[in-house]
Design an enzyme around this catalytic site. Sequence first.
Site, PDB file in Angstrom:
ATOM      1  N   HIS A 159     -12.410  80.640 -12.001  1.00  0.00           N
ATOM      2  CA  HIS A 159     -13.516  80.800 -11.045  1.00  0.00           C
ATOM      3  C   HIS A 159     -13.639  79.487 -10.258  1.00  0.00           C
ATOM      4  CE1 HIS A 159     -17.823  81.093  -9.925  1.00  0.00           C
ATOM      5  NE2 HIS A 159     -17.721  82.389 -10.142  1.00  0.00           N
TER       6      HIS A 159
ATOM      7  N   ASP B 145     -14.324  77.791 -20.155  1.00  0.00           N
ATOM      8  CA  ASP B 145     -15.338  78.455 -19.350  1.00  0.00           C
ATOM      9  C   ASP B 145     -15.665  79.771 -20.055  1.00  0.00           C
ATOM     10  OD1 ASP B 145     -16.718  80.057 -17.605  1.00  0.00           O
ATOM     11  OD2 ASP B 145     -15.477  79.617 -15.855  1.00  0.00           O
TER      12      ASP B 145
ATOM     13  N   GLN C 257     -17.835  84.491 -18.904  1.00  0.00           N
ATOM     14  CA  GLN C 257     -17.622  85.932 -19.104  1.00  0.00           C
ATOM     15  C   GLN C 257     -17.396  86.292 -20.567  1.00  0.00           C
ATOM     16  OE1 GLN C 257     -18.171  88.189 -16.899  1.00  0.00           O
ATOM     17  NE2 GLN C 257     -18.289  86.866 -15.098  1.00  0.00           N
TER      18      GLN C 257
ATOM     19  N   LYS D  32     -25.958  85.878 -17.508  1.00  0.00           N
ATOM     20  CA  LYS D  32     -24.943  86.914 -17.677  1.00  0.00           C
ATOM     21  C   LYS D  32     -25.003  87.532 -19.079  1.00  0.00           C
ATOM     22  CE  LYS D  32     -21.674  84.535 -14.636  1.00  0.00           C
ATOM     23  NZ  LYS D  32     -21.526  85.284 -13.383  1.00  0.00           N
TER      24      LYS D  32
ATOM     25  N   CYS E 226     -15.464  84.666  -6.085  1.00  0.00           N
ATOM     26  CA  CYS E 226     -15.350  83.223  -6.335  1.00  0.00           C
ATOM     27  C   CYS E 226     -14.015  82.859  -6.963  1.00  0.00           C
ATOM     28  CB  CYS E 226     -16.496  82.709  -7.201  1.00  0.00           C
ATOM     29  SG  CYS E 226     -18.086  82.939  -6.451  1.00  0.00           S
TER      30      CYS E 226
END
Lengths: 408, 128
Positions: free
Chosen positions: A123, A200, A203, A226, A365
């Site tokens: 991202h 990261d 998600q 999220k 993104c």
Amino acid sequence: MTLDIHRIRQDFPILDQKIHGNTLVYLDNAATSQKPNSVIQAITEYYSKYNANIHRGVHKLSEDATLMYEESRQKIQRFIGAKKSQEIVFVRNTTEAINLVAFTWGQQHIKAGDEILLTEMEHHSNMVPWQILAQDKGASLRYLPISPEGELIVDDLDVLLTEKTRLLAITQMSNVLGTINPIKEIVNKAHSIGAKVLVDGAQSVPHMPVDVQELNCDFLAFSGHKMLGPTGIGVLYAKEEILQEMPPYQGGGDMIRDVTWEASTWNDLPWKFEAGTPNIADVIGLGRAVDYLNALGMEQVLAYEHELAKYAINQLEDIEGLTIYGPMDKPRGGLISFTLDGIHPHDIASILDQQGIAIRAGHHCAQPLTEKLGAIATARASFYIYTTKDEINQLCDSILLAKKVFHL
Amino acid sequence: MSMDLYRELILEHYQYPRNMGDLKDPDIHHHDKNPLCGDQVGIGVKLDENKVVDIKFRGQGCAISQASTSILTEKAKGMTVEQLKALTKDDIQEWLGVPLSPTRLKCALLPLTVLQAGIYKKEEENPS
Ligand SMILES: Cc1ncc(COP(=O)(O)O)c(C=O)c1O
């Protein structure tokens, strides 16, 4: 135990509404998730019953607020399997967590000629901070490539990880491809040449069990919004010894031990990294979101999303002219990016919106990745614990309708 | 069900765009994109006595942005540079004839923004 989707849906007041005359079908969860009543109530309760600044007051409200705030930190510590709650730093979102690392650890450790290894599926928020740092320091960025199936070519690590590599920054789950990366194996390889690893988790943490001690990653970044939590709150996890060494990110109140006219000394972890009054209400809200996910069980959440992804791929595959990106026959995250011959993703999204179906269209993104996939944009439907198979059927019906509108 | 956004006029211009192509030695030329969604438009204009005698475009993107470009090129023919500069979002909305949400309005306005930026660029280069 499987998830009782019907019951879960009743906890999400937003789902019970009409959009353009049709019942809302919310399939944009990779952008942000909806919030259950318990999270909304936790925030209201804080403001209506014990709103006070924390770590400063001796009065009852301040003590209550401090307790709740720090209790949330412990919930998050347990949720991601961190050794200590001192390793949990509250920030605004994933983006800020990564920037914090780039501007503190990165400033300290990255030198001219060093390399930072990223992957082609990052991202922008896990690319741009490193671009800024690399330009500033005269370091360079390398990218671990992806295969045509949308998976990392892990073997290339043997070439790309060199004695110059200081950091590998990598997503655990792609927000475009749904790919789940073998982080543990990758961390091992990176550590064997002495590089640190930032994961990261924007998600992954909302959708699967994540255990930082098992992964043995050095940093993990994720966003509350999220994972059923409020916006404006995110988490940086880092190993204690690394946080100890890192210089502070911002100076101000709360992050200091002693202040003289000339200089200051820093507070203990994690408060050294939490300058000023933090986002108390949303930290408490995020703690409640973690309670909600724990009650369901992250294994169950992941299993259900695998099932939804498989179902969606089966249904969507039958639509002529539709291309799906990402791994097709491996377990993947509950999101599907696709394009449709003859209709631009924005137009698909507009037509679906008229049917009450919310999806995302664009480059998500991840502009270089989207271009590598040979698209200028893709449409993305992303699922969560309240998504039903019937909603996926509606998605397919509306895509067929879009083709009709466009005479295809 | 309302599919007004995709009325025939827009679909027709999207699927059979007018004035698509390139101009040799255009008097005005500009290219830009909408960073949010990647829609792209490049427009070239040939002038004679300050009037548009030919106009061509190349583009990539959604039906709204591409149809809007096609329609704009049709309307622009014969207009003076001053008339082009005076065009506003109301003109574009009227030509498209559909209600547009704020996000989709950005798609629709891309060609006008590109064309007017091209005019200002030329005026800066050769102030009269
Ligand atoms: C993989 C990934 N990383 C980072 C981000 C950035 O998250 P945020 O905007 O909450 O900082 C997102 C979400 O948009 C994402 O999907």
